[in-house]
Design an enzyme around this catalytic site. Structure first.
Site, mmCIF file in Angstrom:
data_model
loop_
_atom_site.group_PDB
_atom_site.id
_atom_site.type_symbol
_atom_site.label_atom_id
_atom_site.label_comp_id
_atom_site.label_asym_id
_atom_site.label_seq_id
_atom_site.Cartn_x
_atom_site.Cartn_y
_atom_site.Cartn_z
ATOM 1 N N PRO A 1 1.010 -1.166 0.432
ATOM 2 C CA PRO A 1 -0.137 0.083 -0.047
ATOM 3 C C PRO A 1 1.167 0.472 -0.077
ATOM 4 O O PRO A 1 1.548 1.490 1.247
ATOM 5 C CB PRO A 1 -0.598 -0.015 0.872
ATOM 6 C CG PRO A 1 -1.163 -1.706 1.830
ATOM 7 C CD PRO A 1 0.350 -2.161 0.836
ATOM 8 N N GLU A 2 0.573 2.409 -1.181
ATOM 9 C CA GLU A 2 1.446 3.301 -0.869
ATOM 10 C C GLU A 2 0.882 4.567 -0.986
ATOM 11 O O GLU A 2 -0.633 4.544 0.332
ATOM 12 C CB GLU A 2 1.107 3.372 -2.675
ATOM 13 C CG GLU A 2 2.900 2.483 -2.965
ATOM 14 C CD GLU A 2 3.996 2.129 -2.601
ATOM 15 O OE1 GLU A 2 4.616 3.133 -1.842
ATOM 16 O OE2 GLU A 2 4.830 1.544 -3.170
#
Length: 270
Positions: free
Chosen positions: A2-3
């Site tokens: 997840p960014e």
């Protein structure tokens, strides 16, 4: 992993439901993720009201009034809101019971981070080393040109350096460079000021578009309600090796940079 967009979507998904509520109990089912989980965490959280949820880079910061829970989702983590009677599954490692709902951390690879601090969270070692926020007013072409001027490495790995600029992961670096018409192979210090203006704008636009699309679900990431993000479905170059560029039809290329796959159009990006 997840960014920034996925973490921001997670934050926005929790905001309507959790702030103002009190933790009735905290359950920790594993002693460690990437690092040891503070063993006193259930005691520290029990009875505390959640004042708000902030984001710093890829970290979520839960404000419990005089204490802050710092969370990183790692490679495969996700947060879900589940009914209190929902039984945990194999990779459900931490629950925060808010009475009518439970915030559940799922992390199959156990590479996430949970930390607790009672000092200002921005001074915590996890956060103090982070670079500028790309969605902040301070991030613009002038700032980016000055930062890149000091770097001779290829621009894409530089954009992904969290000590310089937070949250621009592999997908978003590739897509931002395509939108800006800049080759990922170009040396960072050889990008002119005017092109830095366009690149800064492209980074902001790409991240904003991903947040609006619910982020990118390419492996384990899902929303707090279990739904998936769909930004990856609109990518121009990422994960499209050999496919025609949507702008000119030239086959998209792929190479490795700093251990990550890089995608670009050799005709549109110079």
């Amino acid at each position: 992993m997840p960014e920034l967009p996925e973490v921001e979507v997670s934050r926005q998904g929790l905001l309507p439901y959790l702030p103002g509520k009190t933790v009735r109990a905290a359950t920790v089912r594993t002693p460690r993720l990437r690092h040891e989980i503070p063993p006193e965490l259930p005691r520290l959280l029990s009875g505390r009201a959640l004042a708000g949820i902030a984001r710093r880079g890829k970290y979520l910061v839960f404000d419990f009034g005089g204490g802050w829970l710092i969370l990183h989702l790692g490679m495969s983590g996700s947060l879900r809101l589940v009914a209190p009677e929902t039984p945990p599954q194999k990779h459900d490692h931490v629950d925060l019971d808010f009475g009518d709902t439970v915030l559940r951390l799922r992390d199959p690879r156990r590479f996430g981070v949970l930390a607790w601090t009672e000092a200002a969270p921005e001074t915590h070692p996890l956060l103090a080393v982070l670079g500028i926020e790309p969605l902040s007013p301070e991030f613009d072409g002038r700032w980016l040109h000055a930062a890149l001027h000091r770097r001779s490495a290829p621009v894409k790995p530089v954009l992904m350096d969290g000590h310089l600029l937070v949250g621009v992961g592999n997908i978003y670096a590739s897509e931002s460079l395509f939108r800006a018409g800049i080759s990922p192979l170009r040396a960072a210090n050889r990008i002119a000021a005017g092109r830095c203006d366009r690149l800064a704008e492209a980074v902001r636009e790409t991240l904003a578009d991903s947040i609006a699309a619910g982020g990118s679900s390419v492996r384990d990431y899902v929303h707090s309600d279990g739904g998936a993000g769909c930004f990856q479905l609109s990518c121009a170059v990422y994960d499209r090796d050999g496919a025609p560029c949507p702008a000119c039809g030239t086959p998209v290329r792929c190479t490795r940079q700093a251990g990550r796959s890089t995608y670009w159009c050799p005709r549109c990006q110079r």
